[in-house]
Design an enzyme around this catalytic site. Structure first.
Site, PDB file in Angstrom:
ATOM      1  N   GLU A  66       0.407   5.355   0.455  1.00 40.26           N
ATOM      2  CA  GLU A  66      -0.640   6.409   0.747  1.00 40.26           C
ATOM      3  C   GLU A  66      -0.049   7.771   0.556  1.00 40.26           C
ATOM      4  O   GLU A  66       1.058   7.968  -0.187  1.00 40.26           O
ATOM      5  CB  GLU A  66      -0.666   6.427   2.474  1.00 40.26           C
ATOM      6  CG  GLU A  66      -1.365   5.016   2.860  1.00 40.26           C
ATOM      7  CD  GLU A  66      -1.604   4.746   4.391  1.00 40.26           C
ATOM      8  OE1 GLU A  66      -1.151   5.946   4.996  1.00 40.26           O
ATOM      9  OE2 GLU A  66      -2.407   4.187   4.765  1.00 40.26           O
ATOM     10  N   ASN A 112       0.878  -1.242  -0.127  1.00 40.29           N
ATOM     11  CA  ASN A 112      -0.048   0.066   0.021  1.00 40.29           C
ATOM     12  C   ASN A 112       0.771   1.260  -0.107  1.00 40.29           C
ATOM     13  O   ASN A 112       2.006   1.327   0.512  1.00 40.29           O
ATOM     14  CB  ASN A 112      -0.985  -0.154   1.104  1.00 40.29           C
ATOM     15  CG  ASN A 112      -0.525  -0.003   2.652  1.00 40.29           C
ATOM     16  OD1 ASN A 112       0.626  -0.665   2.568  1.00 40.29           O
ATOM     17  ND2 ASN A 112      -1.103   0.829   3.415  1.00 40.29           N
ATOM     18  N   CYS A 118     -10.176  -5.187   0.637  1.00 41.56           N
ATOM     19  CA  CYS A 118     -11.201  -4.255   0.550  1.00 41.56           C
ATOM     20  C   CYS A 118     -12.077  -4.785  -0.672  1.00 41.56           C
ATOM     21  O   CYS A 118     -11.760  -5.520  -1.461  1.00 41.56           O
ATOM     22  CB  CYS A 118     -10.983  -3.088   0.509  1.00 41.56           C
ATOM     23  SG  CYS A 118     -10.297  -2.458  -0.952  1.00 41.56           S
ATOM     24  N   CYS A 157      -4.233   0.572  -2.185  1.00 45.77           N
ATOM     25  CA  CYS A 157      -4.168  -0.840  -1.468  1.00 45.77           C
ATOM     26  C   CYS A 157      -2.928  -1.532  -2.294  1.00 45.77           C
ATOM     27  O   CYS A 157      -2.580  -1.517  -3.566  1.00 45.77           O
ATOM     28  CB  CYS A 157      -5.189  -1.496  -1.604  1.00 45.77           C
ATOM     29  SG  CYS A 157      -6.707  -0.967  -0.631  1.00 45.77           S
ATOM     30  N   CYS A 177     -10.483  -3.831  -3.988  1.00 41.42           N
ATOM     31  CA  CYS A 177      -9.566  -4.798  -4.432  1.00 41.42           C
ATOM     32  C   CYS A 177     -10.178  -6.257  -5.015  1.00 41.42           C
ATOM     33  O   CYS A 177      -9.824  -6.767  -5.956  1.00 41.42           O
ATOM     34  CB  CYS A 177      -8.624  -5.104  -3.424  1.00 41.42           C
ATOM     35  SG  CYS A 177      -7.530  -3.682  -3.101  1.00 41.42           S
ATOM     36  N   GLU A 234      -3.127  -4.840  -2.804  1.00 40.64           N
ATOM     37  CA  GLU A 234      -3.441  -5.773  -3.681  1.00 40.64           C
ATOM     38  C   GLU A 234      -3.440  -5.184  -5.080  1.00 40.64           C
ATOM     39  O   GLU A 234      -3.079  -5.745  -6.264  1.00 40.64           O
ATOM     40  CB  GLU A 234      -4.773  -6.311  -3.325  1.00 40.64           C
ATOM     41  CG  GLU A 234      -4.716  -7.080  -1.893  1.00 40.64           C
ATOM     42  CD  GLU A 234      -5.128  -5.958  -0.839  1.00 40.64           C
ATOM     43  OE1 GLU A 234      -4.765  -4.936  -0.915  1.00 40.64           O
ATOM     44  OE2 GLU A 234      -5.762  -6.347   0.166  1.00 40.64           O
TER      45      GLU A 234
HETATM   46  N1  THU Z   1      -5.421  -1.282   2.722  1.00 39.91           N
HETATM   47  C1  THU Z   1      -4.789  -2.180   1.557  1.00 39.91           C
HETATM   48  O1  THU Z   1      -3.681  -1.972   1.353  1.00 39.91           O
HETATM   49  N2  THU Z   1      -5.424  -3.221   1.425  1.00 39.91           N
HETATM   50  C2  THU Z   1      -6.468  -3.722   1.578  1.00 39.91           C
HETATM   51  O2  THU Z   1      -7.328  -4.324   1.219  1.00 39.91           O
HETATM   52  C3  THU Z   1      -7.397  -2.567   2.731  1.00 39.91           C
HETATM   53  C4  THU Z   1      -6.667  -1.540   3.186  1.00 39.91           C
HETATM   54  C5  THU Z   1      -4.523  -0.499   3.113  1.00 39.91           C
HETATM   55  C6  THU Z   1      -4.976   1.186   2.411  1.00 39.91           C
HETATM   56  C7  THU Z   1      -4.405   2.088   3.367  1.00 39.91           C
HETATM   57  O3  THU Z   1      -3.131   2.466   3.018  1.00 39.91           O
HETATM   58  C8  THU Z   1      -4.150   1.069   4.766  1.00 39.91           C
HETATM   59  O4  THU Z   1      -4.443  -0.108   4.465  1.00 39.91           O
HETATM   60  C9  THU Z   1      -5.262   1.326   5.892  1.00 39.91           C
HETATM   61  O5  THU Z   1      -6.625   1.307   5.459  1.00 39.91           O
END
Ligand code: THU
Length: 160
Positions: free
Chosen positions: A64, A62, A112, A73, A115, A75
């Protein structure tokens, strides 16, 4: 009117050693991928690894951004990198790990909805099932196809 039940089957492992060698390899790749996570806002670090049909593994984590919606994310980072760099190659499996402050949580890291939708489209494109491995140190879940984590999937390919 009738009531319809959905049955979802998945495998649960109590440790990585119980898994088959390819799945173990992919989980280890996801753990490595997590090291590249940039999550200074949520502090939740996620790693993902995609196994392609020819054995190539593509990692993602991930990423940000101060403008929050601009992040992505793990994935989708991994799947988009796989599709961008190896277009048309089937994604046979994806492993996911996550945890705060670069730890690996004891419970499985579940993807999520967005994804899942992206997984679904690549699975439809390839025509081959994509398994989804959600890793936790105490428990690991393996779903053999994306349909099982996204029933009633939106699929524009069906709109013929
Ligand atoms: N996140 C992911 O990388 N994958 C997911 O399926 C759910 C959330 C990340 C997004 C964000 O950077 C952090 O986790 C918190 O939500």
């Amino acid at each position: 009117m009738k009531t319809v039940n959905l049955d979802i089957t998945y495998e649960e492992y109590s440790s990585i050693e119980e898994m088959d060698p390819t799945d173990q390899m992919l989980v280890k790749e996801a753990i490595e991928a997590q090291k590249g996570s940039y999550a200074p806002y949520s502090h939740f670090n996620v790693g993902a690894a995609v196994l392609l049909e020819d054995g190539i593994v593509v990692r993602g984590s991930n990423q940000e951004n101060a403008a929050y919606p601009s992040g992505l994310c793990a994935e989708r980072t991994a799947m988009f990198a796989a599709s961008a760099n190896y277009p048309g190659k089937a994604m046979l499996s994806i492993a996911i790990v996550g945890g705060f402050s670069h730890s690996v949580a004891d419970t499985p890291c579940t993807p999520c909805g967005a994804c899942r939708q992206v997984m679904a489209e690549y699975q439809t494109l390839s025509g081959k099932p994509m398994s989804v491995i959600m890793f936790g140190t105490d428990k690991v879940w393996k779903f053999s196809r994306v349909d099982d984590i996204l029933p009633f999937i939106f699929d524009s390919f069906n709109e013929k």
